[in-house]
Design an enzyme around this catalytic site. Sequence first.
Site, short mmCIF file in Angstrom:
data_model
loop_
_atom_site.label_atom_id
_atom_site.label_comp_id
_atom_site.label_asym_id
_atom_site.label_seq_id
_atom_site.Cartn_x
_atom_site.Cartn_y
_atom_site.Cartn_z
N THR A 99 0.81 -1.22 0.00
CA THR A 99 0.00 0.00 0.00
C THR A 99 0.84 1.26 0.00
O THR A 99 0.46 2.27 -0.59
CB THR A 99 -0.94 0.02 1.22
OG1 THR A 99 -0.18 -0.19 2.41
CG2 THR A 99 -1.99 -1.07 1.09
N HIS A 119 0.49 -16.57 -6.55
CA HIS A 119 -0.58 -16.09 -7.43
C HIS A 119 -0.06 -15.48 -8.71
O HIS A 119 -0.83 -14.90 -9.49
CB HIS A 119 -1.46 -15.08 -6.68
CG HIS A 119 -2.14 -15.67 -5.49
ND1 HIS A 119 -2.64 -14.91 -4.45
CD2 HIS A 119 -2.40 -16.97 -5.15
CE1 HIS A 119 -3.19 -15.71 -3.54
NE2 HIS A 119 -3.03 -16.95 -3.95
N CYS A 172 13.02 -24.34 -28.12
CA CYS A 172 11.72 -24.71 -27.58
C CYS A 172 10.68 -24.05 -28.48
O CYS A 172 10.81 -22.88 -28.83
CB CYS A 172 11.56 -24.22 -26.14
SG CYS A 172 9.92 -24.56 -25.45
N GLY A 198 0.59 -8.07 6.29
CA GLY A 198 -0.35 -7.43 5.38
C GLY A 198 -1.29 -8.36 4.65
O GLY A 198 -1.58 -8.15 3.48
N ASN A 231 -1.08 -6.99 10.80
CA ASN A 231 -2.12 -6.57 9.87
C ASN A 231 -3.04 -5.56 10.56
O ASN A 231 -3.22 -5.62 11.78
CB ASN A 231 -2.94 -7.78 9.40
CG ASN A 231 -3.69 -7.50 8.11
OD1 ASN A 231 -3.08 -7.15 7.10
ND2 ASN A 231 -5.01 -7.67 8.13
N GLN A 258 -6.30 -5.26 9.93
CA GLN A 258 -7.61 -5.87 10.12
C GLN A 258 -7.48 -7.23 10.80
O GLN A 258 -6.41 -7.85 10.75
CB GLN A 258 -8.30 -6.06 8.76
CG GLN A 258 -8.57 -4.76 8.02
CD GLN A 258 -9.08 -5.01 6.61
OE1 GLN A 258 -8.52 -5.81 5.88
NE2 GLN A 258 -10.16 -4.33 6.25
N VAL A 278 2.41 -1.98 8.28
CA VAL A 278 3.52 -2.91 8.15
C VAL A 278 4.86 -2.18 8.03
O VAL A 278 5.86 -2.60 8.64
CB VAL A 278 3.32 -3.85 6.95
CG1 VAL A 278 4.49 -4.81 6.80
CG2 VAL A 278 2.03 -4.63 7.09
#
Length: 349
Positions: A57, A128, A171, A208, A234, A236, A252
Amino acid sequence: MSCNYADGLSPYSNKGVLGLPETFEQGEQLDVKCSMLAEWIINSKHVVVHTGAGISTAAEDQMVYGHWKKKVKKPNINISFNDAIPTKTHMALKHLIDKKYIHYIISQNIDGLHLRTGISRSCIAELHGNMFTEQCNICESQFVRYSPAPTVGKKCLEEDCKRYKARRRGCRGKLYDTILDWEDSLPEYDLEISDYHSSVADLNICLGTTLQIVPSGNLPLKNKKFGGKLVIVNLQPTKQDKKADLIINFFVDDVMSKVMKSLSLEIPEYTPDIDPTKINVSDAVIEWNIDKNDIRSIKTQYDKILKEYRKRKLEEKSEKETVNKVLKYEYLAKKENKPSNVVIDLTID
């Protein structure tokens, strides 16, 4: 590529609980907790850090995550992934890796800010995906990009695999972005090595993240059965608060600044010369692959800890059974009004 990257993902309603209230530690309590965290880091043999959107953030890319979670309004800030730079937390973690205070980072973030600190792939798993990496659909090699991927959701970039340039071996594959869509499986090697590191850690630190997305949110608990500690930093409340040994509710960056001060370490500044996405060498190819030897190495540590755990459990079970036998004999002897003059060996082999 600006904050509307989530428009490229499939619609998905189950994103967890949003808008939870934020709380803040007060004064001396914050300092005490940060000092305690620093002490635990010093006294731990294997420290793993789990990072979420909250560490980014300060880089002003909170608008990316805000839009991803489909808040009512899109943020007014129009900063691109390319313009954002690593935060104090990103740079502190890289320095702690270099100084061997922490040993591995497991990230849920796709912004590429960890990579841009110059961290080695041997020290990070990206569960992710990463806007600054691409992967071949045939050889599965990953490469660093010099600009954010123009697509998300593991779509074809219409570019040829760079393996020949990297290794002089051809490749015929095509490159795809590495950003997971909602229903995509997590990358196999990243998840496997994350599982092992999380399990062998005597200290898992979550920075976080509300730990709502699974399986990422469950990894920090992997060390609990082996006696490891869990720390959550964190603003929250999180899904795992009840199982944490220490919770710090504060920004953080501020927490990491205090921890670094307790460790007598300075947080280095970000400079483009450490950033692999800023390399100006023409046709330079940087691979971003997890080494299978790293997986085998951490698995060996895990197998050793698991073996010791199972041995300890068997000893505890044997001891419990022996005690139960004694109690049963004493009960029967008392019931029959007989003197309990039999000596039973309680030695555990």
